[in-house]
Design a protein around this motif. Structure first.
Motif, PDB file in Angstrom:
ATOM      1  N   ARG A  15       0.849  -1.186   0.000  1.00 29.18           N
ATOM      2  CA  ARG A  15       0.000   0.000   0.000  1.00 29.18           C
ATOM      3  C   ARG A  15       0.889   1.241   0.000  1.00 29.18           C
ATOM      4  O   ARG A  15       1.752   1.391   0.854  1.00 29.18           O
ATOM      5  CB  ARG A  15      -0.849  -0.019   1.247  1.00 29.18           C
ATOM      6  CG  ARG A  15      -1.720   1.196   1.405  1.00 29.18           C
ATOM      7  CD  ARG A  15      -2.437   1.087   2.734  1.00 29.18           C
ATOM      8  NE  ARG A  15      -3.446   2.117   2.857  1.00 29.18           N
ATOM      9  CZ  ARG A  15      -4.372   2.114   3.804  1.00 29.18           C
ATOM     10  NH1 ARG A  15      -4.411   1.123   4.672  1.00 29.18           N
ATOM     11  NH2 ARG A  15      -5.252   3.086   3.870  1.00 29.18           N
ATOM     12  N   ILE A  18      -0.586   7.309  -1.253  1.00 31.09           N
ATOM     13  CA  ILE A  18      -0.811   8.433  -2.160  1.00 31.09           C
ATOM     14  C   ILE A  18      -2.236   8.335  -2.679  1.00 31.09           C
ATOM     15  O   ILE A  18      -2.679   7.272  -3.103  1.00 31.09           O
ATOM     16  CB  ILE A  18       0.195   8.418  -3.337  1.00 31.09           C
ATOM     17  CG1 ILE A  18       1.623   8.616  -2.802  1.00 31.09           C
ATOM     18  CG2 ILE A  18      -0.143   9.503  -4.356  1.00 31.09           C
ATOM     19  CD1 ILE A  18       2.693   8.594  -3.875  1.00 31.09           C
ATOM     20  N   ASP A  19      -2.928   9.464  -2.580  1.00 36.95           N
ATOM     21  CA  ASP A  19      -4.320   9.501  -3.006  1.00 36.95           C
ATOM     22  C   ASP A  19      -4.350  10.103  -4.402  1.00 36.95           C
ATOM     23  O   ASP A  19      -4.129  11.293  -4.581  1.00 36.95           O
ATOM     24  CB  ASP A  19      -5.109  10.361  -2.012  1.00 36.95           C
ATOM     25  CG  ASP A  19      -6.562  10.526  -2.410  1.00 36.95           C
ATOM     26  OD1 ASP A  19      -6.969   9.982  -3.462  1.00 36.95           O
ATOM     27  OD2 ASP A  19      -7.294  11.203  -1.679  1.00 36.95           O
ATOM     28  N   THR A  20      -4.593   9.250  -5.388  1.00 39.90           N
ATOM     29  CA  THR A  20      -4.588   9.729  -6.774  1.00 39.90           C
ATOM     30  C   THR A  20      -6.011  10.038  -7.234  1.00 39.90           C
ATOM     31  O   THR A  20      -6.321   9.986  -8.408  1.00 39.90           O
ATOM     32  CB  THR A  20      -3.938   8.682  -7.690  1.00 39.90           C
ATOM     33  OG1 THR A  20      -4.550   7.417  -7.414  1.00 39.90           O
ATOM     34  CG2 THR A  20      -2.459   8.584  -7.405  1.00 39.90           C
ATOM     35  N   ASN A  24      -6.785   5.042 -10.741  1.00 35.20           N
ATOM     36  CA  ASN A  24      -6.012   3.943 -10.180  1.00 35.20           C
ATOM     37  C   ASN A  24      -4.568   4.038 -10.654  1.00 35.20           C
ATOM     38  O   ASN A  24      -4.296   3.981 -11.841  1.00 35.20           O
ATOM     39  CB  ASN A  24      -6.584   2.602 -10.658  1.00 35.20           C
ATOM     40  CG  ASN A  24      -7.877   2.239  -9.952  1.00 35.20           C
ATOM     41  OD1 ASN A  24      -8.359   2.984  -9.097  1.00 35.20           O
ATOM     42  ND2 ASN A  24      -8.426   1.094 -10.289  1.00 35.20           N
ATOM     43  N   TYR A  27       2.485   1.267  -8.713  1.00 34.03           N
ATOM     44  CA  TYR A  27       3.897   1.642  -8.758  1.00 34.03           C
ATOM     45  C   TYR A  27       4.768   0.398  -8.865  1.00 34.03           C
ATOM     46  O   TYR A  27       4.593  -0.559  -8.124  1.00 34.03           O
ATOM     47  CB  TYR A  27       4.263   2.432  -7.491  1.00 34.03           C
ATOM     48  CG  TYR A  27       3.405   3.668  -7.290  1.00 34.03           C
ATOM     49  CD1 TYR A  27       3.749   4.882  -7.874  1.00 34.03           C
ATOM     50  CD2 TYR A  27       2.229   3.614  -6.546  1.00 34.03           C
ATOM     51  CE1 TYR A  27       2.959   6.015  -7.714  1.00 34.03           C
ATOM     52  CE2 TYR A  27       1.417   4.743  -6.382  1.00 34.03           C
ATOM     53  CZ  TYR A  27       1.788   5.933  -6.963  1.00 34.03           C
ATOM     54  OH  TYR A  27       0.993   7.041  -6.816  1.00 34.03           O
ATOM     55  N   SER A  78      -1.818   2.851  -5.113  1.00 38.51           N
ATOM     56  CA  SER A  78      -2.356   4.068  -4.503  1.00 38.51           C
ATOM     57  C   SER A  78      -3.635   3.702  -3.755  1.00 38.51           C
ATOM     58  O   SER A  78      -4.232   2.653  -3.986  1.00 38.51           O
ATOM     59  CB  SER A  78      -2.646   5.117  -5.580  1.00 38.51           C
ATOM     60  OG  SER A  78      -3.745   4.726  -6.364  1.00 38.51           O
ATOM     61  N   GLU A  79      -4.053   4.593  -2.843  1.00 36.62           N
ATOM     62  CA  GLU A  79      -5.189   4.311  -1.947  1.00 36.62           C
ATOM     63  C   GLU A  79      -6.412   3.785  -2.702  1.00 36.62           C
ATOM     64  O   GLU A  79      -7.076   2.837  -2.296  1.00 36.62           O
ATOM     65  CB  GLU A  79      -5.584   5.587  -1.187  1.00 36.62           C
ATOM     66  CG  GLU A  79      -4.502   6.137  -0.271  1.00 36.62           C
ATOM     67  CD  GLU A  79      -4.274   5.270   0.955  1.00 36.62           C
ATOM     68  OE1 GLU A  79      -5.033   4.300   1.147  1.00 36.62           O
ATOM     69  OE2 GLU A  79      -3.317   5.552   1.705  1.00 36.62           O
TER      70      GLU A  79
ATOM     71  N   TYR B  27       3.464  16.324  -4.747  1.00 39.77           N
ATOM     72  CA  TYR B  27       2.811  15.622  -3.645  1.00 39.77           C
ATOM     73  C   TYR B  27       2.742  16.517  -2.421  1.00 39.77           C
ATOM     74  O   TYR B  27       3.745  17.117  -2.018  1.00 39.77           O
ATOM     75  CB  TYR B  27       3.587  14.337  -3.319  1.00 39.77           C
ATOM     76  CG  TYR B  27       3.727  13.403  -4.515  1.00 39.77           C
ATOM     77  CD1 TYR B  27       2.743  12.468  -4.799  1.00 39.77           C
ATOM     78  CD2 TYR B  27       4.817  13.498  -5.372  1.00 39.77           C
ATOM     79  CE1 TYR B  27       2.851  11.624  -5.902  1.00 39.77           C
ATOM     80  CE2 TYR B  27       4.937  12.660  -6.477  1.00 39.77           C
ATOM     81  CZ  TYR B  27       3.959  11.732  -6.744  1.00 39.77           C
ATOM     82  OH  TYR B  27       4.060  10.907  -7.832  1.00 39.77           O
ATOM     83  N   ASN B  62      -1.045  15.393  -6.193  1.00 43.82           N
ATOM     84  CA  ASN B  62      -1.528  14.145  -5.593  1.00 43.82           C
ATOM     85  C   ASN B  62      -1.428  14.322  -4.084  1.00 43.82           C
ATOM     86  O   ASN B  62      -0.501  14.980  -3.596  1.00 43.82           O
ATOM     87  CB  ASN B  62      -0.671  12.958  -6.017  1.00 43.82           C
ATOM     88  CG  ASN B  62      -1.096  12.350  -7.373  1.00 43.82           C
ATOM     89  OD1 ASN B  62      -0.650  11.295  -7.755  1.00 43.82           O
ATOM     90  ND2 ASN B  62      -1.957  13.038  -8.098  1.00 43.82           N
ATOM     91  N   VAL B  64      -0.901  12.962  -0.254  1.00 38.59           N
ATOM     92  CA  VAL B  64      -0.151  11.878   0.363  1.00 38.59           C
ATOM     93  C   VAL B  64      -0.579  11.705   1.814  1.00 38.59           C
ATOM     94  O   VAL B  64      -0.833  12.690   2.510  1.00 38.59           O
ATOM     95  CB  VAL B  64       1.359  12.223   0.280  1.00 38.59           C
ATOM     96  CG1 VAL B  64       2.180  11.309   1.164  1.00 38.59           C
ATOM     97  CG2 VAL B  64       1.832  12.171  -1.155  1.00 38.59           C
TER      98      VAL B  64
END
Lengths: 509, 509
Positions: A15, A18-20, A24, A27, A78-79, B27, B62, B64
Motif C-alpha cells: 500500500r 498516495i491519493d490519486t 487507479n 507503482y 495508490s489508496e 505531492y 496528488n 499523500v
C-alpha cells in the motif's frame, strides 16, 4: 518474483499512501524484473489479479526509483486501487498487460462523429465505473461527447446508462419532489427556504446537497452553519418520516457513480457541455428516487447560460430526457444577471435565509421572491393544487411562520449546531470610485473574491453586497464588504476586489 | 511552513523517486497546513516558484497520507518536475494555485469545431512544451484535433508551431536527405540499406532513428546490433563529415519537443489522426535539418493505412505541409500487405540486411527491391541525376559492393559492437495445419508474437517468416520460427502463435 503455473508473474502487494483521487495508479520499481521482462512502460495500463487469471483491477503504471516507496519484489498501489483490491499488505498478486477496454472502440466512433446506442453508452459507463478507464480515456470520451457531438437521444442513452450502473433509492412509492439549480450565481441559496415551505405543505422533499467545489458555498456548507448534515441513510429515512424533509450532504456516492468519475475530469478541463450537464443532473436525481423535479436555469451575462436562446435549448433537453426517464421535469429560466440576495459565503447566506424565514422587514426581497416562485412551482406538483395557486400557498406558509417552524423542526431533527453564527473578524469595505447607476455585477468576480476570502472552508468568510443593479451610488459609498478569518486570505481577496471592480457603473447624465 | 512577505506559503522541496513520465506531479501531505488552508484539491494544478512570485513550474497535485513520502512541511516532486525546477532537496519553494493556461480557450474553440490560426497553435504548443498542460488537457487537445476537425492549413499551423517551439539543427546549408516510413510493417528495415547506398553516392544522410515503442524493433535497436548508436551531437557531426551519413539514436529530445509530449498521450489512447501524424513526422524532420524527405506509406489490410484512398489523402497532406514549410517532400505508397523480408527482431533483421548488402544469393528479394526503390528516389533528389535514373545508380552501388563498404565504414566510425550476433537459444517452429496457398499474413499478429518473444529488449528474440504470400505450402511445413532468450517469453509467444494463425491459407482446388 515467482512464476506461477500459468506464467503470470507475481509480486507482493504494497500500500502506497498516495491519493490519486479517481484514478487507479500502481507503482513498480524500475529495476523490478517484471517491469523489465514484460516490457511494461510508464503510463501503460496493467491488470492486477488476486489469484492468477482472476477478475482483474486495472491501474496505470508509474515507475519508482526509490525502494522505500516500492521495492523490487513489490507492486505499490495508490489508496484508490488498494481499497478496490481489498487484500492486506504483502499479499501475493499477479499482474499482466491490460488490454484496452473494448468500449474504447465506441469512444473512437463517437470522436469520429457517429451516434452511439444505449448498449454502447452502458459499456462505456460500466467500464468507467469499474475504473477501467484512465483519466485521459475519460477526457477523450468527454471531448468526443461535447457540444458538437451529442443528439438528445444520446443524452437519454447516457443518462439511462449512468442510472443503470449504480444504486437507486426507493422512497416506498411516494411522490418525491426535488429541485436543482444549474449553478453559477453567488448567494442563490433558495433551497433552505423552499424545502421547509414545501414540507410544511405536506409534500416529501428529501434534499441531498453538495458541498461547494468551485463556488464560495454549497447548500450543504450553508446548512451546516445551522445543523449537522452528515447522516446515515437510516437516519435520513427517520427524519423524512417525521418531518417530510431534510437538507443533508452526500450519501450519493453509489447513486450514478459514473457522474463523480466524469466530473473529476470535466472540472479540471472546465468542460460543461449541455449533454453532460443534463445526464449528470438527471441521473443523480433519478437514482436518488425523485419523481418530480424543478430545474432552475439562471440566465445572465456572467451566468453559466448567457442568453435565453441557450437556456431554451438546455430546457428542451432536460424535458426530453426527464420525460423519457419517467421523471416529471419542469424547467424555469430565472434572472441570473447578478447575485441573489446580499450575502455570499455560508454564514452570510444563512443570515439572509433566516431573515426571509423570520419575515424580517430587512430581508432580501429578491431572495424571498425567488424562493417563493420556486416553492410555488413545486407545490403545484401536488395533484390537488390548481395551476397558478402554488405561489399563494407558498407565501401563506412563509408569512404565517409555518415555514420557519418547519425549518426549526428540521434543524432539530438533524441536530442543531451548538456553535453560534460568527462572521469573519476581518472586514474591509470596497467603495465606489465614482458616482452613477449600477448596470451590472459580475457573478464570477464576486464568487472569486468570496472564495479567496476563505469561503466555504471558513464559514464566516465571504462577501456582503450592499448595492444591486439599478441602485444609484455616490462616490465613496460602500459597494461590498469582505469578511475573512485569516490575514493572508483577507489580503488576497482585497487585492482582487480592488484590482478590478465587480460592478459596472454608468455615470449620471 | 512560513509565510513570506508576499503571503505565498513556502514548503521544503522533497524529491520523490517516482517517474510520472511526461506529467508533472507534486505531492502534498493531507494534513499539510497549506493544503488545508489554501483549498487545494487532488488533481488541481499548482504553480511552484523558486522565489516568491518567480517564474513558476506547473504540476498536478496528488495527496499523500504517508509522511515518509512527503512530510507536513514538504512539497514532494516527481522526477520530471524535480529536474525542471533544478534546485536541491530541502530548498524553500513557494506554491500557489495555477491559473489554467489561457491557450486552453483555444482548445475549447477547437473542440466546438472552429479553426485555429498559427498564433493559437503556437500558444497551445508552447504551453504543452513548458509542461503547463496536464495529460487530460493534452488529451482534450488531441481529440479536438482528431479526424473530423483539422483542415490541412491547420496541420501546417500545428507543424510550424511544433518546429518553432524547439531547437533546429543546421547542417551548414548543405542539402540533407532523410526518409521516413509511417510504420506498422514488421521487418521493414530498409533504412540500413538505403543510408549506405545514398551516402556512397555522395549525398548527406544524417539519420537519427527511434527505438521501438510498440513494434518489435526500431532502426536504432537493429543498428545497435552492429554499432554503438548513442553519440553526442559533436560526434555525429564528425562522423557525418567523414562518412556523409550515420544511423544513430535520439538526440532529438529538443527537436520539436511537443511531439514527445503529444505522443505520450496519443499512444495510450490509440489515437493516430492524419493531422497529428503529419505534424509529428514533419516537425521532427524539419527541426533535424532535413531539406529533402522521402515518405514511405505502406498500404495493406493490416497496415496503418488500409486502402490506397486513405493513402492518397495522407499523401496530399504531407505534400501540402512539406511544401509550405520549405521541405522538399516526396511520398510513395508501397505494398504493406505482409512483413518485408523474413526476420522480425533486431538480430534477425540485421541478418537479412547484411545478406542484401553482401549480395548474398539467399538475401530477401523483397527487402532488396524495396530498399533499392527508396534509395533510387532519394538519389533523384540529386540535382544532377535524371528522373528514372536513381534506381539504376542505387543498384550499381549495391551490386558493386560500395554499399557494403560504406556500411562498414559507418559502423567503424560509430564504433563496432564487439559482441557477435546471437539468435535466441530457444526456437519453436509453427507449422501449417493444412495445405494451401498463402493469401495473407497479419502484420499485427506477427509483431505481437515477436514482442512477446522478447524483441526488441532481447536482441536475439523475434520471428523468422519462412513463407510469404503466394507461396504454396503442404500440411506440416514450417511457416515461422519463434526465437527467444527466456522461457516465460518463449511460452507466451508460442501460446499466441498457436492460438490463432497469422497466416490465411486458401486450400488447393
Amino acid at each position: 518474483m515467482s512464476q506461477n503455473s500459468t506464467d503470470m508473474p507475481s509480486l507482493k502487494l504494497r500500500r502506497v499512501g498516495i491519493d490519486t483521487y479517481k484514478e487507479n495508479v500502481a507503482y513498480l520499481h524500475r529495476d523490478c524484473p517484471v517491469y523489465r521482462s514484460e516490457g511494461f512502460q510508464a503510463l501503460s495500463k496493467i491488470e492486477i489479479h488476486k489469484v492468477a487469471n482472476g477478475n482483474p483491477v486495472i491501474a496505470v503504471l508509474n515507475v519508482v526509483d526509490d525502494e522505500s516507496i516500492t521495492a523490487l519484489d513489490q507492486l505499490g498501489l495508490s489508496e484508490q486501487v488498494y481499497r478496490q483490491l481489498d487484500v492486506p499488505d504483502g499479499t501475493e498478486v499477479f499482474i499482466s498487460h491490460a488490454t484496452p477496454p473494448t468500449s474504447l472502440k465506441s469512444v473512437h466512433r463517437k470522436i469520429s462523429g457517429e451516434r452511439l446506442a444505449y448498449k454502447e453508452y452502458l459499456d462505456i459507463v460500466s467500464d468507467i465505473v469499474n475504473s477501467r478507464y484512465s483519466k485521459i480515456e475519460i477526457a477523450a470520451f468527454l471531448v468526443g461527447c461535447s457540444e458538437t457531438g451529442m443528439e438528445r437521444e444520446e443524452v437519454l442513452n447516457l443518462t439511462r446508462a449512468m442510472v443503470d450502473t449504480g444504486e437507486r433509492i426507493d422512497w416506498g412509492g411516494h411522490q418525491v419532489s426535488d429541485k436543482h439549480c444549474i449553478g453559477g450565481i453567488p448567494g442563490n441559496r433558495t433551497t433552505m427556504i423552499v424545502v421547509p415551505i414545501v414540507a410544511a405543505h405536506g409534500m416529501l422533499m428529501p434534499k441531498t446537497s453538495s458541498r461547494a467545489i468551485t463556488s464560495p458555498a454549497g447548500t450543504a456548507d450553508t446548512m451546516e452553519v445551522l445543523a449537522f448534515v452528515e447522516h446515515s441513510q437510516e437516519n435520513l429515512r427517520e427524519i423524512l418520516t417525521k418531518e417530510r424533509a431534510f437538507i443533508a450532504w452526500g450519501g450519493t456516492a453509489n447513486l450514478a457513480p459514473a457522474d463523480d468519475m466524469l466530473i473529476s475530469v470535466e472540472r479540471p478541463l472546465s468542460m460543461d457541455s449541455i449533454g453532460q450537464m443534463v445526464a449528470s443532473i438527471l441521473s443523480k436525481k433519478i437514482a436518488a428516487g425523485a419523481t418530480h423535479l424543478l430545474i432552475d436555469i439562471p440566465v445572465g451575462p456572467t451566468a453559466k447560460i448567457r442568453n435565453s436562446s441557450d437556456g431554451l435549448k438546455l430546457r428542451k433537453v432536460f424535458e426530453y430526457v426527464g420525460d423519457k426517464m419517467g421523471l416529471h421535469t419542469e424547467v424555469i429560466l430565472t434572472d441570473g444577471s447578478q447575485p441573489i440576495g446580499n450575502g455570499v459565503g455560508p454564514v452570510l447566506e444563512t443570515i439572509d435565509i433566516m431573515k426571509v424565514l423570520e419575515n424580517d422587514p430587512a430581508a432580501s426581497l429578491e431572495l424571498r421572491e425567488k424562493a417563493l416562485q420556486l416553492a410555488g412551482r413545486i407545490i403545484e406538483f401536488d395533484f390537488d393544487v390548481r395551476g397558478g395557486q402554488g405561489y399563494i400557498i407558498a407565501r401563506d406558509i412563509l408569512e404565517s411562520g409555518r415555514a420557519l417552524e418547519k425549518m426549526n423542526a428540521i434543524i432539530d431533527a438533524q441536530g442543531r449546531n451548538p456553535n453560534p453564527l460568527t462572521l469573519g473578524i476581518l472586514r474591509h469595505d470596497v467603495v465606489a470610485m465614482e458616482s452613477g447607476i449600477i448596470k451590472g455585477i459580475d457573478n464570477l468576480k464576486i464568487a472569486s473574491i468570496a472564495r479567496l476570502a476563505g469561503a466555504p472552508m471558513d464559514k464566516g468568510a465571504g462577501v456582503y453586497i450592499h448595492k444591486k443593479i439599478g441602485d444609484t451610488v455616490s462616490q465613496g459609498m460602500v459597494l461590498l464588504s469582505i469578511y475573512a478569518e485569516f490575514n493572508a486570505d483577507f489580503n488576497f481577496a482585497i487585492a482582487l476586489a480592488e484590482k478590478e471592480s465587480s460592478f459596472t457603473l454608468e455615470s449620471h447624465e
